[in-house]
Design a protein around this motif. Structure first.
Motif, short mmCIF file in Angstrom:
data_model
loop_
_atom_site.label_atom_id
_atom_site.label_comp_id
_atom_site.label_asym_id
_atom_site.label_seq_id
_atom_site.Cartn_x
_atom_site.Cartn_y
_atom_site.Cartn_z
N HIS A 153 0.56 101.02 11.72
CA HIS A 153 0.59 100.21 10.49
C HIS A 153 1.29 100.95 9.35
CE1 HIS A 153 -0.80 97.53 7.27
NE2 HIS A 153 -1.02 98.64 6.60
N LEU A 154 0.93 102.22 9.16
CA LEU A 154 1.51 102.98 8.06
C LEU A 154 3.01 103.21 8.26
CD1 LEU A 154 -1.33 105.59 7.41
CD2 LEU A 154 -0.67 103.69 5.94
N GLN A 155 3.42 103.42 9.49
CA GLN A 155 4.85 103.63 9.77
C GLN A 155 5.65 102.35 9.54
OE1 GLN A 155 4.55 105.24 13.75
NE2 GLN A 155 4.76 107.35 13.02
N GLN A 156 5.03 101.20 9.78
CA GLN A 156 5.70 99.93 9.50
C GLN A 156 5.76 99.65 8.01
OE1 GLN A 156 3.43 97.18 11.89
NE2 GLN A 156 4.61 97.60 13.76
N LYS A 157 4.66 99.94 7.32
CA LYS A 157 4.59 99.68 5.88
C LYS A 157 5.46 100.65 5.09
CE LYS A 157 2.86 97.91 2.08
NZ LYS A 157 3.07 96.52 1.64
N TYR A 158 5.47 101.91 5.55
CA TYR A 158 6.24 102.95 4.86
C TYR A 158 7.23 103.57 5.87
CZ TYR A 158 2.39 102.58 1.50
OH TYR A 158 1.47 102.11 0.59
N PRO A 159 8.37 102.94 6.10
CA PRO A 159 9.31 103.40 7.14
C PRO A 159 9.83 104.82 6.91
CG PRO A 159 9.88 101.20 6.36
CD PRO A 159 8.84 101.72 5.43
N ASP A 160 9.81 105.29 5.65
CA ASP A 160 10.34 106.63 5.36
C ASP A 160 9.25 107.69 5.29
OD1 ASP A 160 9.19 105.55 3.12
OD2 ASP A 160 10.73 106.28 1.72
N ILE A 161 8.05 107.35 5.76
CA ILE A 161 6.93 108.29 5.70
C ILE A 161 7.27 109.53 6.54
CG2 ILE A 161 5.63 107.41 7.69
CD1 ILE A 161 3.10 107.59 5.90
N GLN A 162 6.86 110.70 6.06
CA GLN A 162 7.23 111.97 6.71
C GLN A 162 6.00 112.73 7.20
OE1 GLN A 162 10.46 112.99 7.08
NE2 GLN A 162 11.11 111.05 6.16
N PRO A 163 6.11 113.45 8.32
CA PRO A 163 5.02 114.34 8.75
C PRO A 163 4.79 115.42 7.70
CG PRO A 163 6.61 114.03 10.52
CD PRO A 163 7.23 113.47 9.28
N ALA A 164 3.54 115.84 7.55
CA ALA A 164 3.19 116.86 6.57
C ALA A 164 2.22 117.85 7.19
CB ALA A 164 2.58 116.22 5.32
N SER A 165 1.94 118.92 6.48
CA SER A 165 1.01 119.94 6.99
C SER A 165 -0.41 119.60 6.58
CB SER A 165 1.39 121.32 6.44
OG SER A 165 1.35 121.30 5.02
N THR A 197 -4.92 120.30 8.04
CA THR A 197 -5.85 121.10 8.84
C THR A 197 -5.82 120.65 10.30
OG1 THR A 197 -7.73 119.60 8.52
CG2 THR A 197 -7.36 121.30 6.83
N ARG A 198 -6.47 121.42 11.16
CA ARG A 198 -6.49 121.11 12.58
C ARG A 198 -7.23 119.80 12.85
NH1 ARG A 198 -8.57 125.76 16.51
NH2 ARG A 198 -10.41 125.49 15.20
N THR A 199 -8.23 119.49 12.03
CA THR A 199 -8.98 118.24 12.19
C THR A 199 -8.12 117.03 11.91
OG1 THR A 199 -10.96 119.41 11.45
CG2 THR A 199 -11.08 117.03 11.48
N GLU A 200 -7.19 117.19 10.96
CA GLU A 200 -6.33 116.09 10.55
C GLU A 200 -5.18 115.94 11.56
OE1 GLU A 200 -7.53 116.98 5.94
OE2 GLU A 200 -5.61 117.65 6.70
N HIS A 201 -5.48 115.21 12.62
CA HIS A 201 -4.59 115.15 13.78
C HIS A 201 -3.21 114.59 13.43
CE1 HIS A 201 -4.13 115.56 18.06
NE2 HIS A 201 -3.75 114.32 18.21
N HIS A 202 -3.20 113.53 12.62
CA HIS A 202 -1.95 112.97 12.11
C HIS A 202 -1.97 113.12 10.59
CE1 HIS A 202 -1.53 110.93 16.01
NE2 HIS A 202 -2.76 110.50 15.84
N ILE A 203 -0.93 113.70 10.04
CA ILE A 203 -0.89 113.81 8.58
C ILE A 203 0.52 113.54 8.09
CG2 ILE A 203 -0.63 116.35 8.66
CD1 ILE A 203 -2.45 116.25 6.02
N PHE A 204 0.59 112.71 7.04
CA PHE A 204 1.86 112.22 6.54
C PHE A 204 1.91 112.31 5.02
CE2 PHE A 204 0.74 109.63 10.29
CZ PHE A 204 1.82 109.92 11.13
N GLN A 205 3.12 112.17 4.51
CA GLN A 205 3.32 112.06 3.07
C GLN A 205 4.46 111.08 2.81
OE1 GLN A 205 4.13 115.76 0.99
NE2 GLN A 205 3.20 114.96 -0.87
#
Length: 226
Positions: A156-168, A170-178
């Protein structure tokens, strides 16, 4: 013995009269690099400054909806304005890490993914979307009634925000974007659709003095006796 991080959670840890003293004790323990607290944000403003001075380095504030009526339904009380104030206050006081925990439930608040993402436009917070993970006797996740997978959230987020980028993160945060130019980040935690056990490095101390090596475990080891 290798413990570097302490988190006070609950329930609501701020109901303990000695919470500031406990945070200070943890922060000043040799070897401890960071001390965090998870709170519902209702009474956080009362203790925020003292906690910051005591050495607290991170605050996670639980907020599952931005809608006052939904907030009342899920928490059984008013006070969403207090939680929002707590988020702003944590940022104003300069806590190094401020995060918002959002448990996503299908048919209840899954239509607010974009609303929470937009919070990160101006606020330097990490909004963490967490898969619904109930600990109840009825095992209601089996019915799929409230469950929305992390994969669906990512899509959903990738469709809503096509230019979303991977970010750094914690290990718990399996997928993290900005989202580009946004101040904060978005994390998605697949609490249920992946196995956490192999990477788990946590151990829990209960409020009544029991060590539990797993959140799902029924067995505790008392620290009071020794």
């Amino acid at each position: 013995m290798g413990v570097k991080k302490v988190r006070f959670t609950g329930g609501e840890p701020l109901v303990r009269k000695d919470i500031v003293k406990m945070v200070e004790g943890a922060a000043n323990t040799p070897g401890i690099r960071s001390t965090h607290l998870t709170t519902n944000g209702i009474i956080f403003p009362k203790y925020a400054k003292d906690l910051r001075n005591a050495g607290l380095t991170g605050v996670n504030i639980s907020l599952d909806t931005m809608d006052p009526d939904r907030f009342l339904k899920i928490t059984r009380r008013t006070g969403i304005d207090k939680v929002r104030k707590s988020i702003d206050l944590a940022l104003d006081l300069g806590f190094p890490r401020v995060k918002i925990n959002v448990v996503v439930m299908k048919g209840f608040n899954d239509d607010e993914l974009d609303v929470f993402t937009e919070l990160t436009k101006d606020l330097a917070v990490t909004v963490r979307f967490i898969e619904f993970m109930p600990f109840d006797a009825h095992q209601i996740w089996d019915t799929g009634e409230y469950f929305l997978s992390a994969e669906s959230m990512v899509k959903h987020l990738q469709q809503k925000y096509p230019d979303i980028q991977p970010a750094s993160g914690t290990r718990t945060e399996h997928h993290i974007f900005q989202v580009p130019s946004y101040a904060g980040k978005i994390a998605i935690i697949p609490a249920f659709t992946r196995s956490l056990c192999g990477n788990c490095s946590r151990i829990r101390l209960t409020a009544d003095g029991g060590i539990r090596n797993c959140l799902y475990s029924d067995q505790e080891y008392s620290l009071r006796e020794p």
